[in-house]
Design a protein around this motif. Structure first.
Motif, PDB file in Angstrom:
ATOM      1  N   GLY A  60       6.929  -2.089  -8.511  1.00  0.00           N
ATOM      2  CA  GLY A  60       6.072  -0.945  -8.192  1.00  0.00           C
ATOM      3  C   GLY A  60       6.857   0.155  -7.497  1.00  0.00           C
ATOM      4  O   GLY A  60       6.672   1.344  -7.789  1.00  0.00           O
ATOM      5  N   ALA A  61       7.760  -0.258  -6.598  1.00  0.00           N
ATOM      6  CA  ALA A  61       8.584   0.735  -5.884  1.00  0.00           C
ATOM      7  C   ALA A  61       9.430   1.536  -6.888  1.00  0.00           C
ATOM      8  O   ALA A  61       9.537   2.770  -6.767  1.00  0.00           O
ATOM      9  CB  ALA A  61       9.479   0.039  -4.858  1.00  0.00           C
ATOM     10  N   THR A  78       0.890  11.268 -13.300  1.00  0.00           N
ATOM     11  CA  THR A  78      -0.017  10.776 -12.251  1.00  0.00           C
ATOM     12  C   THR A  78       0.358   9.327 -11.963  1.00  0.00           C
ATOM     13  O   THR A  78       0.854   8.609 -12.836  1.00  0.00           O
ATOM     14  CB  THR A  78      -1.500  10.813 -12.692  1.00  0.00           C
ATOM     15  OG1 THR A  78      -1.599  10.237 -13.984  1.00  0.00           O
ATOM     16  CG2 THR A  78      -2.067  12.204 -12.701  1.00  0.00           C
ATOM     17  N   LEU A  79       0.081   8.946 -10.711  1.00  0.00           N
ATOM     18  CA  LEU A  79       0.466   7.618 -10.222  1.00  0.00           C
ATOM     19  C   LEU A  79      -0.802   6.831  -9.925  1.00  0.00           C
ATOM     20  O   LEU A  79      -1.662   7.294  -9.174  1.00  0.00           O
ATOM     21  CB  LEU A  79       1.290   7.789  -8.935  1.00  0.00           C
ATOM     22  CG  LEU A  79       1.613   6.541  -8.114  1.00  0.00           C
ATOM     23  CD1 LEU A  79       2.486   5.566  -8.914  1.00  0.00           C
ATOM     24  CD2 LEU A  79       2.318   6.953  -6.819  1.00  0.00           C
ATOM     25  N   GLN A  80      -0.924   5.651 -10.549  1.00  0.00           N
ATOM     26  CA  GLN A  80      -2.089   4.800 -10.282  1.00  0.00           C
ATOM     27  C   GLN A  80      -1.614   3.436  -9.821  1.00  0.00           C
ATOM     28  O   GLN A  80      -0.797   2.789 -10.489  1.00  0.00           O
ATOM     29  CB  GLN A  80      -2.932   4.636 -11.555  1.00  0.00           C
ATOM     30  CG  GLN A  80      -4.113   3.689 -11.359  1.00  0.00           C
ATOM     31  CD  GLN A  80      -4.967   3.564 -12.600  1.00  0.00           C
ATOM     32  OE1 GLN A  80      -5.053   4.518 -13.385  1.00  0.00           O
ATOM     33  NE2 GLN A  80      -5.565   2.416 -12.801  1.00  0.00           N
ATOM     34  N   PHE A  81      -2.091   3.008  -8.646  1.00  0.00           N
ATOM     35  CA  PHE A  81      -1.737   1.663  -8.162  1.00  0.00           C
ATOM     36  C   PHE A  81      -2.652   0.631  -8.799  1.00  0.00           C
ATOM     37  O   PHE A  81      -3.844   0.873  -8.990  1.00  0.00           O
ATOM     38  CB  PHE A  81      -1.827   1.599  -6.628  1.00  0.00           C
ATOM     39  CG  PHE A  81      -0.616   2.188  -5.975  1.00  0.00           C
ATOM     40  CD1 PHE A  81      -0.655   3.468  -5.440  1.00  0.00           C
ATOM     41  CD2 PHE A  81       0.589   1.486  -5.942  1.00  0.00           C
ATOM     42  CE1 PHE A  81       0.474   4.035  -4.878  1.00  0.00           C
ATOM     43  CE2 PHE A  81       1.727   2.046  -5.372  1.00  0.00           C
ATOM     44  CZ  PHE A  81       1.670   3.319  -4.843  1.00  0.00           C
ATOM     45  N   VAL A  82      -2.056  -0.501  -9.118  1.00  0.00           N
ATOM     46  CA  VAL A  82      -2.819  -1.645  -9.624  1.00  0.00           C
ATOM     47  C   VAL A  82      -2.822  -2.663  -8.494  1.00  0.00           C
ATOM     48  O   VAL A  82      -1.802  -3.275  -8.202  1.00  0.00           O
ATOM     49  CB  VAL A  82      -2.157  -2.219 -10.899  1.00  0.00           C
ATOM     50  CG1 VAL A  82      -2.873  -3.482 -11.350  1.00  0.00           C
ATOM     51  CG2 VAL A  82      -2.148  -1.167 -11.993  1.00  0.00           C
ATOM     52  N   GLY A  83      -3.936  -2.747  -7.791  1.00  0.00           N
ATOM     53  CA  GLY A  83      -4.006  -3.585  -6.596  1.00  0.00           C
ATOM     54  C   GLY A  83      -4.216  -2.697  -5.384  1.00  0.00           C
ATOM     55  O   GLY A  83      -4.114  -1.475  -5.464  1.00  0.00           O
ATOM     56  N   ASN A  84      -4.455  -3.348  -4.244  1.00  0.00           N
ATOM     57  CA  ASN A  84      -4.767  -2.604  -3.023  1.00  0.00           C
ATOM     58  C   ASN A  84      -3.474  -2.132  -2.338  1.00  0.00           C
ATOM     59  O   ASN A  84      -2.714  -2.944  -1.813  1.00  0.00           O
ATOM     60  CB  ASN A  84      -5.541  -3.550  -2.080  1.00  0.00           C
ATOM     61  CG  ASN A  84      -5.874  -2.863  -0.772  1.00  0.00           C
ATOM     62  OD1 ASN A  84      -5.341  -1.790  -0.476  1.00  0.00           O
ATOM     63  ND2 ASN A  84      -6.747  -3.482  -0.010  1.00  0.00           N
ATOM     64  N   VAL A  85      -3.246  -0.838  -2.383  1.00  0.00           N
ATOM     65  CA  VAL A  85      -1.973  -0.290  -1.903  1.00  0.00           C
ATOM     66  C   VAL A  85      -1.740  -0.597  -0.421  1.00  0.00           C
ATOM     67  O   VAL A  85      -0.610  -0.634   0.050  1.00  0.00           O
ATOM     68  CB  VAL A  85      -1.871   1.228  -2.199  1.00  0.00           C
ATOM     69  CG1 VAL A  85      -2.840   2.033  -1.383  1.00  0.00           C
ATOM     70  CG2 VAL A  85      -0.453   1.728  -2.008  1.00  0.00           C
ATOM     71  N   VAL A  92       7.386  -0.065  -1.333  1.00  0.00           N
ATOM     72  CA  VAL A  92       6.370   0.742  -2.028  1.00  0.00           C
ATOM     73  C   VAL A  92       5.821   1.800  -1.077  1.00  0.00           C
ATOM     74  O   VAL A  92       5.681   2.970  -1.437  1.00  0.00           O
ATOM     75  CB  VAL A  92       5.226  -0.153  -2.563  1.00  0.00           C
ATOM     76  CG1 VAL A  92       4.048   0.674  -3.047  1.00  0.00           C
ATOM     77  CG2 VAL A  92       5.725  -1.056  -3.688  1.00  0.00           C
ATOM     78  N   LYS A  93       5.547   1.387   0.166  1.00  0.00           N
ATOM     79  CA  LYS A  93       4.967   2.340   1.124  1.00  0.00           C
ATOM     80  C   LYS A  93       5.943   3.478   1.408  1.00  0.00           C
ATOM     81  O   LYS A  93       5.552   4.653   1.474  1.00  0.00           O
ATOM     82  CB  LYS A  93       4.564   1.615   2.418  1.00  0.00           C
ATOM     83  CG  LYS A  93       3.350   0.721   2.200  1.00  0.00           C
ATOM     84  CD  LYS A  93       2.928  -0.047   3.430  1.00  0.00           C
ATOM     85  CE  LYS A  93       1.636  -0.835   3.130  1.00  0.00           C
ATOM     86  NZ  LYS A  93       1.412  -1.927   4.112  1.00  0.00           N
ATOM     87  N   ASP A  94       7.227   3.146   1.535  1.00  0.00           N
ATOM     88  CA  ASP A  94       8.241   4.196   1.775  1.00  0.00           C
ATOM     89  C   ASP A  94       8.313   5.150   0.574  1.00  0.00           C
ATOM     90  O   ASP A  94       8.361   6.368   0.729  1.00  0.00           O
ATOM     91  CB  ASP A  94       9.630   3.567   1.987  1.00  0.00           C
ATOM     92  CG  ASP A  94       9.688   2.736   3.255  1.00  0.00           C
ATOM     93  OD1 ASP A  94       8.761   2.857   4.096  1.00  0.00           O
ATOM     94  OD2 ASP A  94      10.643   1.947   3.401  1.00  0.00           O
ATOM     95  N   GLN A  95       8.292   4.566  -0.633  1.00  0.00           N
ATOM     96  CA  GLN A  95       8.376   5.398  -1.834  1.00  0.00           C
ATOM     97  C   GLN A  95       7.123   6.273  -1.974  1.00  0.00           C
ATOM     98  O   GLN A  95       7.196   7.438  -2.356  1.00  0.00           O
ATOM     99  CB  GLN A  95       8.540   4.526  -3.089  1.00  0.00           C
ATOM    100  CG  GLN A  95       9.895   3.868  -3.220  1.00  0.00           C
ATOM    101  CD  GLN A  95      11.049   4.853  -3.384  1.00  0.00           C
ATOM    102  OE1 GLN A  95      10.845   6.003  -3.822  1.00  0.00           O
ATOM    103  NE2 GLN A  95      12.242   4.444  -3.006  1.00  0.00           N
ATOM    104  N   LEU A  96       5.970   5.703  -1.594  1.00  0.00           N
ATOM    105  CA  LEU A  96       4.711   6.464  -1.708  1.00  0.00           C
ATOM    106  C   LEU A  96       4.721   7.644  -0.752  1.00  0.00           C
ATOM    107  O   LEU A  96       4.276   8.747  -1.087  1.00  0.00           O
ATOM    108  CB  LEU A  96       3.509   5.555  -1.423  1.00  0.00           C
ATOM    109  CG  LEU A  96       2.132   6.230  -1.470  1.00  0.00           C
ATOM    110  CD1 LEU A  96       1.887   6.919  -2.827  1.00  0.00           C
ATOM    111  CD2 LEU A  96       1.030   5.221  -1.168  1.00  0.00           C
ATOM    112  N   LYS A  97       5.320   7.461   0.433  1.00  0.00           N
ATOM    113  CA  LYS A  97       5.408   8.551   1.424  1.00  0.00           C
ATOM    114  C   LYS A  97       6.203   9.717   0.812  1.00  0.00           C
ATOM    115  O   LYS A  97       5.780  10.876   0.865  1.00  0.00           O
ATOM    116  CB  LYS A  97       6.109   8.017   2.677  1.00  0.00           C
ATOM    117  CG  LYS A  97       6.055   8.939   3.876  1.00  0.00           C
ATOM    118  CD  LYS A  97       6.600   8.231   5.118  1.00  0.00           C
ATOM    119  CE  LYS A  97       6.816   9.224   6.259  1.00  0.00           C
ATOM    120  NZ  LYS A  97       7.882   8.753   7.180  1.00  0.00           N
ATOM    121  N   ALA A  98       7.317   9.407   0.188  1.00  0.00           N
ATOM    122  CA  ALA A  98       8.171  10.457  -0.392  1.00  0.00           C
ATOM    123  C   ALA A  98       7.474  11.102  -1.598  1.00  0.00           C
ATOM    124  O   ALA A  98       7.470  12.323  -1.755  1.00  0.00           O
ATOM    125  CB  ALA A  98       9.516   9.861  -0.805  1.00  0.00           C
TER     126      ALA A  98
END
Ligand SMILES: NC(=O)C1=CN([C@@H]2O[C@H](COP(=O)(O)OP(=O)(O)OC[C@H]3O[C@@H](n4cnc5c(N)ncnc54)[C@H](O)[C@@H]3O)[C@@H](O)[C@H]2O)[C@@H](O)CC1
Ligand SMILES: [K+]
Length: 215
Positions: A60-61, A78-85, A92-98
């Motif tokens: 995911g990252a 567009t970015l869609q997560f599969v599962g509870n982010v 993943v959280k670091d990449q999502l921040k950027a």
């Protein structure tokens, strides 16, 4: 023929690269995203409307990092997560921040007919059990729609060693293998679900005379 690896061998080479050679996982993730970007930009894929499906682990990252690079290249994504982010790993959280900081758009739910290209960054070599029921249903439905999927590293649902399906798998037109192709893309269901396998170097450091089990 490019050297095939088992899941354990891949994880050993990743561990050696990160913990012995000191190359950080973030560098590998960035190299994986850049390698995927090169493949997508080579002109074989319709990039007019890209949907990245991202899971909660390092696969995911890779997908979130790729979404950032696509967005920065002015490609509609567009970015869609599969599962509870909220349950995603730190990478993943670091990449999502950027990705959020540079304006990547999020989708909660998508119509799989819409995108010109779907990036499968849900599960990679870390998948070890049957996929959750709901996800199996989603993948089976997606397989019946005329769309183009490119899998990062390995199609979601395929066992990296045996190529068997963990209940269901998302059929890909092409699979971008990071470092080495996993044995599973060449076996059983993995062969037909992977499509064309494109191996990309991401700077992994393989120990001297590493004993590959697949000759
Ligand atoms: N380790 C690294 O530094 C790198 C990893 N890379 C990417 O990371 C992938 C492997 O990442 P991960 O090992 O984090 O795993 P995945 O991202 O494949 O899977 C995510 C997580 O899902 C969980 N999971 C496994 N089976 C499940 C199931 N049946 N139902 C629900 N959850 C399940 C596991 O906890 C796993 O960590 C590779 O395929 C590759 O794409 C590459 O970016 C290279 C660098
Ligand atoms: K994948």
């Amino acid at each position: 023929m490019t050297q095939l690896v088992t899941r354990d061998e891949m994880q050993a080479i990743e561990a050696y690269t990160i913990h012995e050679a000191g190359l950080s996982a973030d560098v590998l993730t960035e190299r994986a995203a850049m390698a995927a970007m090169n493949v997508l930009a080579a002109g074989r894929f319709d990039l007019s409307k890209v949907l990245v499906l991202a899971g909660l682990g390092n696969n995911g990252a890779d997908g979130v990092a790729l979404a950032r690079l696509l967005h920065q290249a002015k490609i509609p994504v567009t970015l869609q997560f599969v599962g509870n982010v909220n349950r995603a790993n730190q990478a993943v959280k670091d990449q999502l921040k950027a990705a959020t900081a540079c304006g990547v758009e999020r989708a909660e739910k998508s119509d799989f007919k819409e995108p010109s290209l779907i990036i499968d960054a849900i599960f990679g070599t870390g998948l070890h059990d049957d996929l959750p029921e709901g996800l199996q249903k989603m993948l089976k439905a997606a397989n019946h729609i005329d769309n183009t999927v490119v899998a990062l590293d390995i199609p979601t649902g395929i066992n990296a060693d045996t190529g068997d399906m963990y209940g269901a798998a998302l059929k890909a037109k092409a699979t971008i293998a990071f470092g080495y192709p996993k044995a599973g893309v060449n076996r059983s269901n993995g062969k037909k679900m992977s499509g064309r396998v494109i191996t990309q170097d991401i700077g992994l450091i393989t120990p001297e005379n590493f004993d590959f089990s697949i000759k």
